[in-house]
Design a protein around this motif. Sequence first.
Motif, PDB file in Angstrom:
ATOM      1  N   ARG A 104       0.853  -1.190   0.000  1.00  0.00           N
ATOM      2  CA  ARG A 104       0.000   0.000   0.000  1.00  0.00           C
ATOM      3  C   ARG A 104       0.884   1.234   0.000  1.00  0.00           C
ATOM      4  N   ASP A 105       0.557   2.162  -0.907  1.00  0.00           N
ATOM      5  CA  ASP A 105       1.312   3.414  -1.029  1.00  0.00           C
ATOM      6  C   ASP A 105       2.804   3.158  -1.207  1.00  0.00           C
ATOM      7  N   GLY A 106       3.121   2.117  -1.974  1.00  0.00           N
ATOM      8  CA  GLY A 106       4.523   1.821  -2.257  1.00  0.00           C
ATOM      9  C   GLY A 106       5.260   1.105  -1.145  1.00  0.00           C
ATOM     10  N   VAL A 107       4.570   0.794  -0.053  1.00  0.00           N
ATOM     11  CA  VAL A 107       5.201   0.116   1.084  1.00  0.00           C
ATOM     12  C   VAL A 107       4.701  -1.320   1.138  1.00  0.00           C
ATOM     13  N   ALA A 108       5.638  -2.277   1.157  1.00  0.00           N
ATOM     14  CA  ALA A 108       5.287  -3.697   1.207  1.00  0.00           C
ATOM     15  C   ALA A 108       5.444  -4.211   2.631  1.00  0.00           C
ATOM     16  N   ARG A 109       4.461  -4.985   3.064  1.00  0.00           N
ATOM     17  CA  ARG A 109       4.501  -5.591   4.393  1.00  0.00           C
ATOM     18  C   ARG A 109       4.010  -7.028   4.293  1.00  0.00           C
ATOM     19  N   VAL A 110       4.307  -7.796   5.306  1.00  0.00           N
ATOM     20  CA  VAL A 110       3.781  -9.150   5.440  1.00  0.00           C
ATOM     21  C   VAL A 110       2.918  -9.164   6.694  1.00  0.00           C
ATOM     22  N   LEU A 111       1.654  -9.482   6.512  1.00  0.00           N
ATOM     23  CA  LEU A 111       0.698  -9.404   7.614  1.00  0.00           C
ATOM     24  C   LEU A 111      -0.011 -10.736   7.807  1.00  0.00           C
ATOM     25  N   ARG A 112      -0.378 -10.995   9.024  1.00  0.00           N
ATOM     26  CA  ARG A 112      -1.218 -12.146   9.337  1.00  0.00           C
ATOM     27  C   ARG A 112      -2.619 -11.623   9.680  1.00  0.00           C
ATOM     28  N   LEU A 113      -3.603 -12.043   8.899  1.00  0.00           N
ATOM     29  CA  LEU A 113      -4.966 -11.554   9.082  1.00  0.00           C
ATOM     30  C   LEU A 113      -5.681 -12.322  10.182  1.00  0.00           C
ATOM     31  N   GLU A 114      -6.558 -11.617  10.885  1.00  0.00           N
ATOM     32  CA  GLU A 114      -7.379 -12.209  11.923  1.00  0.00           C
ATOM     33  C   GLU A 114      -8.839 -12.145  11.517  1.00  0.00           C
ATOM     34  N   PRO A 115      -9.667 -13.081  11.990  1.00  0.00           N
ATOM     35  CA  PRO A 115     -11.107 -12.980  11.710  1.00  0.00           C
ATOM     36  C   PRO A 115     -11.660 -11.652  12.212  1.00  0.00           C
TER      37      PRO A 115
END
Length: 273
Positions: free
Chosen positions: A240-251
């Motif tokens: 998003r907005d040129g920034v890459a991240r690795v996220l773990r989604l929660e319900p």
Amino acid sequence: MTAWRDAPGIALSLAALLDQRAGAAAGPRPMARRAGVLPARRPGSGMDLREIRSWVPGDDPRRLDPSATARTGIPHVRALNEDREDVTLLIADLRRPMLWGTGAALRSVRGALHLAALGWQAVARQGAVGMILAEDGGARLTPPATGEAAMRGLCALLADRHAAALAGPAAAAPPLTEALSLALRAAPSGAHVILATAPDGWSGAEAPLARLARGRRLEVALILDPLEVAPPSRPLPVRRDGVARVLRLEPADLGAVTDGLAALGAVARQVAP
């Protein structure tokens, strides 16, 4: 290329909306009552006898019961239940954020099918059904009417406007204020109003929601996406907005959403895939 708009789960077919009629079952209704009317529990001047009781000052003398009065020597009146209109008003959110989904169908398609099923249930008990479409370009109302032909017309309009929403240009979604204002004028006291939207779709329209809930049964169907119910267990890359991240989604935790709607007088219903 526009073939993707016709893909199952993206397109909203009229046949699918009409198929929701199969799950509708008619409940018992008095034979003499006209279509679109149900007996209410509160006393009034309807057709159903609630009780025979002693006369008190202020009672309508036209309700005197001759038999009970003659038998007891004391004036008795017939207390009747009040009729109320059986009106169901469906509010379909077809704004841009609803045209999205990660599972087998867009959120908008699943919301439309949910509303259609409730509409056919109302038709089965001879109630009146109306619909409001909340679109990026504004809201449109079809007033409540009884009968299968009227419900088929609502289904055809819903399918047509969903196709138009898919073909329309991307635009900022307006709040649901206009659609809810139309509902205030179209839904009489005691009506059942069902809004199908995303968990945050009602944001910015709290005031008209609260007004709509006064004297009506207001239900907000929260149309959930599979990603919100059962996200992948592995981390996902997000940019998003040129920034890459690795996220773990929660319900999704909808406690605050449910509490917020309850504070406005609405009942939240989670509609999971």
